[in-house]
Design a protein around this motif. Structure first.
Motif, PDB file in Angstrom:
ATOM      1  N   TYR A  74      -4.109 -41.956  23.488  1.00  0.00           N
ATOM      2  CA  TYR A  74      -3.892 -41.949  24.946  1.00  0.00           C
ATOM      3  C   TYR A  74      -3.685 -40.529  25.466  1.00  0.00           C
ATOM      4  CZ  TYR A  74      -1.877 -43.361  29.468  1.00  0.00           C
ATOM      5  OH  TYR A  74      -1.618 -43.535  30.816  1.00  0.00           O
ATOM      6  N   ALA A  75      -2.955 -39.718  24.709  1.00  0.00           N
ATOM      7  CA  ALA A  75      -2.730 -38.322  25.106  1.00  0.00           C
ATOM      8  C   ALA A  75      -4.056 -37.566  25.162  1.00  0.00           C
ATOM      9  CB  ALA A  75      -1.771 -37.640  24.134  1.00  0.00           C
ATOM     10  N   ARG A  76      -4.942 -37.847  24.215  1.00  0.00           N
ATOM     11  CA  ARG A  76      -6.268 -37.217  24.235  1.00  0.00           C
ATOM     12  C   ARG A  76      -7.068 -37.690  25.454  1.00  0.00           C
ATOM     13  NH1 ARG A  76      -7.702 -34.401  19.398  1.00  0.00           N
ATOM     14  NH2 ARG A  76      -5.789 -34.173  18.186  1.00  0.00           N
ATOM     15  N   PHE A  77      -6.905 -38.968  25.790  1.00  0.00           N
ATOM     16  CA  PHE A  77      -7.578 -39.515  26.968  1.00  0.00           C
ATOM     17  C   PHE A  77      -7.078 -38.842  28.244  1.00  0.00           C
ATOM     18  CE2 PHE A  77      -6.774 -42.645  30.411  1.00  0.00           C
ATOM     19  CZ  PHE A  77      -8.075 -42.783  30.889  1.00  0.00           C
ATOM     20  N   LEU A  78      -5.763 -38.690  28.368  1.00  0.00           N
ATOM     21  CA  LEU A  78      -5.208 -38.048  29.560  1.00  0.00           C
ATOM     22  C   LEU A  78      -5.693 -36.607  29.692  1.00  0.00           C
ATOM     23  CD1 LEU A  78      -1.483 -39.275  29.598  1.00  0.00           C
ATOM     24  CD2 LEU A  78      -3.399 -40.120  30.958  1.00  0.00           C
ATOM     25  N   ALA A  79      -5.798 -35.910  28.565  1.00  0.00           N
ATOM     26  CA  ALA A  79      -6.271 -34.527  28.596  1.00  0.00           C
ATOM     27  C   ALA A  79      -7.723 -34.452  29.056  1.00  0.00           C
ATOM     28  CB  ALA A  79      -6.119 -33.902  27.214  1.00  0.00           C
ATOM     29  N   ALA A  80      -8.496 -35.475  28.721  1.00  0.00           N
ATOM     30  CA  ALA A  80      -9.913 -35.487  29.083  1.00  0.00           C
ATOM     31  C   ALA A  80     -10.183 -36.118  30.441  1.00  0.00           C
ATOM     32  CB  ALA A  80     -10.702 -36.251  28.015  1.00  0.00           C
ATOM     33  N   PHE A  81      -9.179 -36.745  31.025  1.00  0.00           N
ATOM     34  CA  PHE A  81      -9.361 -37.510  32.273  1.00  0.00           C
ATOM     35  C   PHE A  81     -10.082 -36.726  33.374  1.00  0.00           C
ATOM     36  CE2 PHE A  81      -8.122 -39.311  36.340  1.00  0.00           C
ATOM     37  CZ  PHE A  81      -8.230 -40.681  36.132  1.00  0.00           C
ATOM     38  N   PRO A  82      -9.671 -35.487  33.685  1.00  0.00           N
ATOM     39  CA  PRO A  82     -10.341 -34.761  34.777  1.00  0.00           C
ATOM     40  C   PRO A  82     -11.840 -34.575  34.555  1.00  0.00           C
ATOM     41  CG  PRO A  82      -8.270 -33.701  34.212  1.00  0.00           C
ATOM     42  CD  PRO A  82      -8.535 -34.712  33.141  1.00  0.00           C
ATOM     43  N   SER A  83     -12.239 -34.286  33.311  1.00  0.00           N
ATOM     44  CA  SER A  83     -13.659 -34.069  33.047  1.00  0.00           C
ATOM     45  C   SER A  83     -14.429 -35.383  32.973  1.00  0.00           C
ATOM     46  CB  SER A  83     -13.845 -33.289  31.743  1.00  0.00           C
ATOM     47  OG  SER A  83     -13.374 -34.018  30.629  1.00  0.00           O
ATOM     48  N   LEU A  84     -13.800 -36.438  32.446  1.00  0.00           N
ATOM     49  CA  LEU A  84     -14.482 -37.721  32.316  1.00  0.00           C
ATOM     50  C   LEU A  84     -14.867 -38.307  33.669  1.00  0.00           C
ATOM     51  CD1 LEU A  84     -12.468 -39.543  29.489  1.00  0.00           C
ATOM     52  CD2 LEU A  84     -14.800 -38.645  29.355  1.00  0.00           C
ATOM     53  N   PHE A  85     -13.979 -38.165  34.635  1.00  0.00           N
ATOM     54  CA  PHE A  85     -14.192 -38.828  35.924  1.00  0.00           C
ATOM     55  C   PHE A  85     -14.433 -37.839  37.060  1.00  0.00           C
ATOM     56  CE2 PHE A  85     -11.508 -41.570  33.270  1.00  0.00           C
ATOM     57  CZ  PHE A  85     -12.329 -42.699  33.216  1.00  0.00           C
ATOM     58  N   LEU A  91      -8.204 -43.097  41.284  1.00  0.00           N
ATOM     59  CA  LEU A  91      -6.755 -42.945  41.407  1.00  0.00           C
ATOM     60  C   LEU A  91      -6.208 -42.181  40.210  1.00  0.00           C
ATOM     61  CD1 LEU A  91      -5.667 -46.546  42.536  1.00  0.00           C
ATOM     62  CD2 LEU A  91      -5.722 -44.478  43.933  1.00  0.00           C
ATOM     63  N   PRO A  92      -5.329 -41.207  40.429  1.00  0.00           N
ATOM     64  CA  PRO A  92      -4.690 -40.509  39.306  1.00  0.00           C
ATOM     65  C   PRO A  92      -3.877 -41.494  38.471  1.00  0.00           C
ATOM     66  CG  PRO A  92      -4.343 -39.326  41.383  1.00  0.00           C
ATOM     67  CD  PRO A  92      -4.900 -40.669  41.737  1.00  0.00           C
ATOM     68  N   ILE A  93      -3.833 -41.286  37.179  1.00  0.00           N
ATOM     69  CA  ILE A  93      -3.123 -42.201  36.287  1.00  0.00           C
ATOM     70  C   ILE A  93      -1.641 -42.298  36.632  1.00  0.00           C
ATOM     71  CG2 ILE A  93      -2.387 -42.604  33.908  1.00  0.00           C
ATOM     72  CD1 ILE A  93      -5.280 -43.286  34.355  1.00  0.00           C
ATOM     73  N   ASP A  94      -0.996 -41.147  36.891  1.00  0.00           N
ATOM     74  CA  ASP A  94       0.442 -41.183  37.162  1.00  0.00           C
ATOM     75  C   ASP A  94       0.746 -41.967  38.432  1.00  0.00           C
ATOM     76  OD1 ASP A  94      -0.695 -39.309  38.808  1.00  0.00           O
ATOM     77  OD2 ASP A  94       0.831 -37.777  38.500  1.00  0.00           O
ATOM     78  N   SER A  95      -0.178 -41.974  39.385  1.00  0.00           N
ATOM     79  CA  SER A  95       0.010 -42.764  40.605  1.00  0.00           C
ATOM     80  C   SER A  95      -0.245 -44.237  40.334  1.00  0.00           C
ATOM     81  CB  SER A  95      -0.938 -42.275  41.706  1.00  0.00           C
ATOM     82  OG  SER A  95      -0.678 -40.929  42.048  1.00  0.00           O
ATOM     83  N   THR A  96      -1.226 -44.528  39.492  1.00  0.00           N
ATOM     84  CA  THR A  96      -1.595 -45.917  39.199  1.00  0.00           C
ATOM     85  C   THR A  96      -0.445 -46.687  38.585  1.00  0.00           C
ATOM     86  OG1 THR A  96      -3.924 -45.301  38.877  1.00  0.00           O
ATOM     87  CG2 THR A  96      -3.198 -47.385  37.920  1.00  0.00           C
TER      88      THR A  96
END
Length: 248
Positions: A74-85, A91-96
């Motif tokens: 999950y930490a790897r996913f969060l690090a990649a989130f900006p580039s993936l989407f 919606l930002p994950i922390d807001s979701t």
């Protein structure tokens, strides 16, 4: 005349990889990631699925290494989130995870009889993050929540990890060598009320190898599944990108 025939033979399903379908256009669409989880069974590839803790074992202790693997991926996913989407109205994950009703809509509630779990949750959720959500659960509970947010689509990430001996050999019936973790991630794009309208799966192995003797492979190595996720981020980004416009 032989070349077309040869080309056709070379592209039968056994020999040619199926083309990955393009993701629907998300231009102007409101989307979110509403589920992320790792299947609880982490075993050597080819072995039967892990049936979980016994009656006297605490699930939290039994799945401690599995939980660390979940949190690492999950930490790897969060690090990649900006580039993936990138480029999506997402919606930002922390807001979701702070949205009212999110926990109720996405949390898996195991069924119990006399305090014993008879139908559990097949996936672990990352600590303090999104909840693990499968397609059946999404259709029953998450669709209504997504509609209340005005979402056009939402993503679900379902991960499965295992390990395999990458190098080694056997003597007198005993095998020994080095093993790697392998991660398979399936991403579903769900349209509320219509179910999954697109999905893609990627599979990669960890960079790091660790010792394995016979069936013995330390659960401390489960966290190496995070390396596998990072390896296929570029390819996943390509699949999440819209298809190029056709030439006029």
């Amino acid at each position: 005349m032989r070349f077309p025939i040869l080309s056709a033979l070379l592209c039968i399903p056994v020999l040619c990889a199926a083309k990955v379908p393009s993701i629907p256009s998300l231009a102007g669409k409101k989307v979110a990631v509403l589920g992320f989880g790792l299947e609880k069974s982490i075993v050597r590839e080819g072995d039967a699925a892990d049936q979980g803790p016994g009656l006297v074992q605490k699930a939290s202790s039994y799945y401690e290494a599995h939980q660390k693997a979940t949190d690492t991926v999950y930490a790897r996913f969060l690090a990649a989130f900006p580039s993936l989407f990138e480029g999506m109205d997402i919606l930002p994950i922390d807001s979701t995870i702070k949205l009212a009703g999110f926990q109720t809509a996405t949390a898996c509630v195991p069924k119990k009889i006399l305090g014993r779990e008879i139908f559990g949750c097949p996936m672990l959720s990352p600590t303090g993050g999104l909840n693990a959500v499968g397609l059946t659960q999404a259709e029953k509970n998450v669709d209504a929540f997504a509609k209340s947010l005005g979402l056009d689509y939402y993503f679900l990430f379902v991960n499965k990890a295992g390990y395999f001996m990458s190098t080694g050999g056997g003597v007198n019936g005993l095998t020994a060598g080095a093993a790697k973790m392998r991660l398979e991630t399936t991403v579903y794009l769900v349209q509320p009320g219509k179910g999954s309208v697109w999905s893609t799966s990627l599979r990669e192995e960890s960079e790091t190898s660790k010792a394995m003797v016979g069936d013995l492979y330390s659960q401390d190595n489960f966290v190496l599944a995070g390396e596998a996720f990072t390896k296929f981020v570029p390819k996943l980004r390509e699949r999440l990108a819209p298809a190029p416009a056709a030439a006029p």
